[in-house]
Structures are given as C-alpha cells and as structure tokens.
Enzyme design. Structure first.
Site, PDB file in Angstrom:
ATOM      1  CG  LEU A 191      22.875  79.401  36.677  1.00 49.38           C
ATOM      2  CD1 LEU A 191      21.780  78.915  37.504  1.00 49.38           C
ATOM      3  CD2 LEU A 191      23.766  80.312  37.434  1.00 49.38           C
ATOM      4  CG  ASP A 192      30.060  77.512  36.316  1.00 43.58           C
ATOM      5  OD1 ASP A 192      30.161  77.187  35.055  1.00 43.58           O
ATOM      6  OD2 ASP A 192      30.787  78.024  36.864  1.00 43.58           O
ATOM      7  N   PRO A 193      27.650  73.416  36.889  1.00 45.42           N
ATOM      8  CG  PRO A 193      28.158  71.537  35.736  1.00 45.42           C
ATOM      9  CD  PRO A 193      28.463  73.134  35.711  1.00 45.42           C
ATOM     10  CB  ALA A 203      25.653  77.561  40.066  1.00 46.19           C
TER      11      ALA A 203
END
Length: 297
Positions: A37-39, A41
């Site tokens: 998960l991207d930062p 998100a």
C-alpha cells in the site's frame, strides 16, 4: 509465532515500516505483507509471520476491494495528489452520470497504464527509482482485472468510488485514464483498502492496538491461522508417517487417518495432534493423493 496479522496501515506509513513493526512486536524475522500500500493509502495490510510467509504467493492471489477518492481537473506525474502537476483543464465539468459511465467501462480486464511511481521492475530496476531520475514517464501497460466499480459520491471536482479487483491492479491508473477519457484529467486523492482476500478492515488492528495487546499478553489473539486465511481443508497423517512427511515425502493413501476428499486443489497435511506439517497439491487418482509443495514443520 505463526499466522497472519490483519493490520490496518495508517496513512503516511510505508508498508515496509508496518512489517518492521511486526518483526519488533513478534520477535520473528520472517515476516512479509500481502501487497504493498502506498504511503498515501490506508487500510488492510495483512502481514504473514513465521511459516505463513511460505504461503504469501497463494494468499496474494485473491481479490481486493478499495474505496478511492479522486479529484478532476489536473494530472500529476504520480497520478495522485502527491505528484508534480503536469496538465490542467477545469473547463470541462463532467456530470455524475458521465463519470459513472466512464468508470464502469473499466469493468473486465482493461489494458491500463502502469504508474511510473510504482514498485514494478524494469530491467531489474524499480520503476519509482527510474521515475525519480526522470528516465521514464510510465512503466508500460498491462491487463488488469476489475470485477466491479460503483460511484459512491460525486460533486465536481471531487468524487469517491468503490472498486473490487484482482492483485496487480492500480487504482491510480483507473483514475488517470478515466480523467483522460472524460477530457478533464484526474488524480487519486485518497485510498482505503477495505478487503484483501479473507481479511476485512472491520477486523483489522492498528499497530498501536497490537502494542497494547502485547503489553497485556494477548498478542497471539490477533493472529489468524493459515488454515482460516486460506480456507484450505486439512488431511490428517497417521502417527507412523509423520516423520516421513517432515522429511518431505508425499506419502501414500494408507498413511492417512483422514484422506483428502478432492474438494480443494490445495490441502494442509497435519499430525493427529493438529500440528501443521506441510501444504500440498491434490493429485486425483495418484497413489500419493497429495504432493507436498512446502514443509511447515
């Protein structure tokens, strides 16, 4: 400790930071998450601990669900609000019906652009490293599987939708290409992963909650077993054959107390006391009904 922790990754944390925190909490080095998960998100980030890491590839190959916020009117190099603005167009203001129609057009297996700022590898190098150096503007295209998209809310320039998809699908890519199709550009403003396979956000734990559970001596209660995480049935081995299985032997039918019934492609092999010994592939009609994939004991 062995099993899966259903972590709720909070915004601005990296997925690696979550895994690092789990290693610290459990004292187990072998830990791995089930999909970055991207930062930007937040949401469900299951982390496998101990021998559960041997099943990562199987547990990653599942459907996921997201709730995404988007903003129309401009594009960025990262396809989200954290990137550098590339184009602007606030002259076109699509209606709610137009946005819903365009989003639903991606249901199926559309060929979509892969964001340059992503973890995919290009000639052995991470795309985001090449993007930071200005060497690429995207990471190519690939088919992505989308089961369903439904627009939840929209008032120009912002909106929200729910999307169910298979692993490897970039929500940012859907928003980016939908924005282009609408003629107004678009970026992702926020993202929550609500479901990842067997794991739901309603039954997830934040790192701070796990820290409190450890302090109270209840950390093990947060674990989901690999049996529950996969849903695979269990075949029980005769006591005399347990050591054979521990040595990697795919034993014959007479060495089972409970034979696999063929209801699944994958099974766990367990000792009579419940100890999981291995996971295996079902072989119909073979004298050895289960072929060991990996040992767990």
């Amino acid at each position: 400790m062995n099993g899966v922790l259903n972590i709720y990754k909070e915004k601005d944390l990296t997925s690696f930071a979550v895994v690092k925190a789990v290693r610290r909490l459990t004292g187990v080095k072998k830990c791995g998450h089930l999909g970055t998960l991207d930062p930007l998100a937040e949401g469900v980030l299951p982390v496998c601990v101990g021998y559960a890491t041997k099943l990562v590839d199987y547990m990653m190959a599942t459907d996921k669900e997201y709730v995404a916020q988007f903003e129309l009117g401009y594009s960025t190099d990262s396809y989200d609000v954290t990137g550098n603005v590339l184009e602007k167009n606030d002259d076109i203001k699509p209606s709610k019906e137009e946005v819903a129609t365009v989003l639903s057009s991606y249901i199926g297996e559309p060929d979509l652009i892969i964001p340059a700022f992503s973890a995919v590898k290009i000639n052995g190098k991470r795309a985001y490293d090449l993007a930071r150096k200005g060497e690429i503007t995207d990471a190519g295209r690939r088919s992505m599987k989308i089961n369903d998209i439904s627009l939840m809310d929209y008032e120009y320039p912002e909106g929200m939708f729910r999307m169910s998809c298979y692993k490897g699908t970039y929500v940012r890519s859907v928003i980016h290409e939908a924005g282009i199709k609408l003629g107004t550009y678009g970026v992702m403003k926020g993202l929550i992963r609500t479901v990842s396979g067997a794991f739901d956000h309603k039954k997830s734990y934040k790192i701070a909650e796990l820290e409190q559970m450890k302090e109270d001596g209840e950390l093990e209660k947060a674990f989901t077993s690999v049996v529950d995480a996969t849903g695979w049935p269990i075949a029980i081995i005769h006591p005399d054959a347990v050591n054979l299985v521990k040595n990697g032997c795919s034993v014959k039918s007479h060495n089972y107390i409970k034979l696999p019934d063929g209801s699944s492609d994958m099974y766990f092999m367990a000792a009579p006391d419940g100890e999981l010994l291995a996971f295996a592939e079902y072989k119909q009609g073979d004298t050895s009904p289960l072929k060991i994939v990996k040992l767990l004991a």
